[in-house]
Design a protein around this motif. Structure first.
Motif, PDB file in Angstrom:
ATOM      1  N   GLY A  65      54.971 112.076  42.286  1.00 13.28           N
ATOM      2  CA  GLY A  65      53.668 111.682  41.754  1.00 13.28           C
ATOM      3  C   GLY A  65      53.654 110.310  41.117  1.00 13.28           C
ATOM      4  N   ASN A  66      53.182 110.252  39.890  1.00 12.12           N
ATOM      5  CA  ASN A  66      53.061 108.993  39.163  1.00 12.12           C
ATOM      6  C   ASN A  66      54.261 108.711  38.263  1.00 12.12           C
ATOM      7  N   GLN A  67      55.394 109.310  38.610  1.00 10.40           N
ATOM      8  CA  GLN A  67      56.591 109.128  37.792  1.00 10.40           C
ATOM      9  C   GLN A  67      56.951 107.653  37.678  1.00 10.40           C
ATOM     10  N   ALA A  68      57.352 107.237  36.490  1.00 11.88           N
ATOM     11  CA  ALA A  68      57.839 105.876  36.261  1.00 11.88           C
ATOM     12  C   ALA A  68      59.298 105.951  35.834  1.00 11.88           C
ATOM     13  N   LEU A  69      60.007 104.872  36.048  1.00  9.08           N
ATOM     14  CA  LEU A  69      61.443 104.830  35.774  1.00  9.08           C
ATOM     15  C   LEU A  69      61.748 103.574  34.972  1.00  9.08           C
ATOM     16  N   THR A  70      62.536 103.733  33.923  1.00  4.76           N
ATOM     17  CA  THR A  70      62.998 102.584  33.142  1.00  4.76           C
ATOM     18  C   THR A  70      64.462 102.326  33.463  1.00  4.76           C
ATOM     19  N   HIS A  71      64.761 101.088  33.833  1.00  7.41           N
ATOM     20  CA  HIS A  71      66.138 100.702  34.147  1.00  7.41           C
ATOM     21  C   HIS A  71      66.382  99.344  33.514  1.00  7.41           C
ATOM     22  N   GLY A  72      67.018  99.346  32.350  1.00 10.65           N
ATOM     23  CA  GLY A  72      67.181  98.104  31.608  1.00 10.65           C
ATOM     24  C   GLY A  72      65.826  97.533  31.244  1.00 10.65           C
TER      25      GLY A  72
ATOM     26  N   GLN B  89      60.633  98.150  34.396  1.00 10.82           N
ATOM     27  CA  GLN B  89      59.768  99.322  34.399  1.00 10.82           C
ATOM     28  C   GLN B  89      59.308  99.513  35.845  1.00 10.82           C
ATOM     29  N   ILE B  90      59.686 100.633  36.445  1.00  8.58           N
ATOM     30  CA  ILE B  90      59.525 100.808  37.892  1.00  8.58           C
ATOM     31  C   ILE B  90      58.536 101.935  38.178  1.00  8.58           C
ATOM     32  N   SER B  91      57.580 101.656  39.074  1.00  4.18           N
ATOM     33  CA  SER B  91      56.615 102.662  39.513  1.00  4.18           C
ATOM     34  C   SER B  91      56.695 102.786  41.029  1.00  4.18           C
ATOM     35  N   PHE B  92      56.371 103.976  41.534  1.00  4.78           N
ATOM     36  CA  PHE B  92      56.442 104.264  42.965  1.00  4.78           C
ATOM     37  C   PHE B  92      55.028 104.548  43.469  1.00  4.78           C
ATOM     38  N   ILE B  93      54.559 103.760  44.420  1.00  7.38           N
ATOM     39  CA  ILE B  93      53.163 103.809  44.830  1.00  7.38           C
ATOM     40  C   ILE B  93      53.073 104.236  46.298  1.00  7.38           C
ATOM     41  N   PRO B  94      52.375 105.350  46.596  1.00  4.74           N
ATOM     42  CA  PRO B  94      52.237 105.783  47.990  1.00  4.74           C
ATOM     43  C   PRO B  94      51.466 104.745  48.808  1.00  4.74           C
ATOM     44  N   VAL B  95      51.978 104.438  50.002  1.00  2.13           N
ATOM     45  CA  VAL B  95      51.284 103.553  50.931  1.00  2.13           C
ATOM     46  C   VAL B  95      51.341 104.172  52.327  1.00  2.13           C
ATOM     47  N   TYR B  96      50.410 103.761  53.184  1.00  2.00           N
ATOM     48  CA  TYR B  96      50.381 104.247  54.556  1.00  2.00           C
ATOM     49  C   TYR B  96      51.495 103.616  55.380  1.00  2.00           C
ATOM     50  N   HIS B  97      52.119 104.430  56.222  1.00  2.00           N
ATOM     51  CA  HIS B  97      53.083 103.942  57.208  1.00  2.00           C
ATOM     52  C   HIS B  97      53.142 104.983  58.317  1.00  2.00           C
ATOM     53  N   SER B  98      53.998 104.775  59.289  1.00  2.00           N
ATOM     54  CA  SER B  98      54.091 105.703  60.416  1.00  2.00           C
ATOM     55  C   SER B  98      55.029 106.866  60.143  1.00  2.00           C
ATOM     56  N   ILE B  99      55.438 107.053  58.895  1.00  2.00           N
ATOM     57  CA  ILE B  99      56.283 108.174  58.505  1.00  2.00           C
ATOM     58  C   ILE B  99      55.859 108.609  57.103  1.00  2.00           C
ATOM     59  N   PRO B 100      55.860 109.907  56.821  1.00  2.00           N
ATOM     60  CA  PRO B 100      55.424 110.369  55.493  1.00  2.00           C
ATOM     61  C   PRO B 100      56.385 109.909  54.388  1.00  2.00           C
TER      62      PRO B 100
ATOM     63  N   HIS C 204      57.085  95.187  45.585  1.00  2.00           N
ATOM     64  CA  HIS C 204      57.848  95.255  46.835  1.00  2.00           C
ATOM     65  C   HIS C 204      57.157  96.262  47.737  1.00  2.00           C
ATOM     66  N   LEU C 205      56.402  95.761  48.716  1.00  2.00           N
ATOM     67  CA  LEU C 205      55.642  96.651  49.594  1.00  2.00           C
ATOM     68  C   LEU C 205      56.520  97.268  50.677  1.00  2.00           C
ATOM     69  N   GLY C 206      57.600  96.577  51.074  1.00  2.00           N
ATOM     70  CA  GLY C 206      58.374  97.087  52.185  1.00  2.00           C
ATOM     71  C   GLY C 206      57.512  97.165  53.428  1.00  2.00           C
ATOM     72  N   ASP C 207      57.697  98.235  54.212  1.00  2.00           N
ATOM     73  CA  ASP C 207      56.845  98.467  55.378  1.00  2.00           C
ATOM     74  C   ASP C 207      55.615  99.257  54.957  1.00  2.00           C
ATOM     75  N   PHE C 208      54.445  98.829  55.402  1.00  2.00           N
ATOM     76  CA  PHE C 208      53.235  99.624  55.233  1.00  2.00           C
ATOM     77  C   PHE C 208      52.350  99.330  56.431  1.00  2.00           C
ATOM     78  N   LYS C 209      51.309 100.105  56.612  1.00  2.00           N
ATOM     79  CA  LYS C 209      50.517  99.974  57.819  1.00  2.00           C
ATOM     80  C   LYS C 209      49.048 100.199  57.531  1.00  2.00           C
TER      81      LYS C 209
END
Length: 225
Positions: free
Chosen positions: A122-129, A132-143, A159-164
């Motif tokens: 979900g909306n989990q956030a991560l602190t590393h030093g 502050q890191i968040s994970f955001i769902p984006v569309y791609h050809s794999i779930p 960092h979007l990486g691959d999205f579509k």
């Protein structure tokens, strides 16, 4: 290096240009985040075909830098060499869907037993030093594909990486909504990192909606199936 010294982030591409070996290393102070660790499907399907500049990662580890890994999605050019992080005792984070694929392909990926892995939800956030890191769902050809938003002080790296922009009904509008929500949350993205697959090729990838429409027509006309 980006920005002034007391707010700096290093972004190091440890992979290569083209398709495959996707791997980026973000560092700030004595902490680092490795985003993806893939093989090059055009050359090899072996998990022992890692990104070419992991010596940079080894140097960070020798210096005592605390490193975590994040996988954006389960495509081999992004995850195929994930064992390289795990054998270095680096904790690896990924989405639930990516975790399911990894369970299925554990043997192919040569994942060592006892590797430290974490599923973010979900909306989990991560602190590393200082990150502050968040994970955001984006569309791609794999779930389970995620963009990675890293905040460091008042600066934001996306960092979007691959999205579509998948061309399905409502897909482009939904993607626009996702990116607008990011903008609303952080105010400003200071640095955008993204993969643009096959950018050297002319033309456009056709939309996916006609494929769904064709499948629906075929099923309607099929009998006894």
């Amino acid at each position: 290096m980006l920005w002034k010294k007391n707010d700096e982030i290093s972004i190091i591409p440890a992979g290569e240009l083209g398709v495959g070996h996707t791997c980026f290393i973000y560092t700030s102070g004595d902490h680092a985040v490795v985003v993806d660790c893939g093989i090059s499907p055009q050359v090899s399907w072996s998990p022992t075909d890692p990104p070419p500049r992991l010596d940079i990662l080894d140097d960070l580890l020798r210096r005592g830098v605390k490193v975590i890994g994040i996988i954006t999605h389960f495509h081999m050019d992004h995850v195929g060499a994930v064992r390289e992080l795990m054998v270095r005792k680096i904790p690896v984070y990924f989405s639930e869907w990516t975790g399911r694929f990894m369970e299925t392909y554990t043997e192919d990926l040569d994942i060592p037993k006892g590797a430290e892995t974490h599923v973010f939800e979900g909306n989990q956030a991560l602190t590393h030093g200082d990150f502050q890191i968040s994970f955001i769902p984006v569309y791609h050809s794999i779930p389970g594909t995620r963009a990675i938003l890293m905040k460091r002080g008042k600066k934001n790296v996306l960092h979007l990486g691959d999205f579509k922009l998948n061309g399905m009904q409502g897909g482009i509008a939904k993607s626009r909504e996702i990116f607008q929500n990011i903008r609303n949350e952080v105010g400003q993205v200071n640095c955008l990192v993204m993969d643009v697959l096959n950018i050297e090729m002319e033309g456009f990838t056709p939309p996916e909606q006609p494929v769904f429409d064709s499948i629906e027509d075929i099923i309607k006309e099929a009998s006894g199936q």
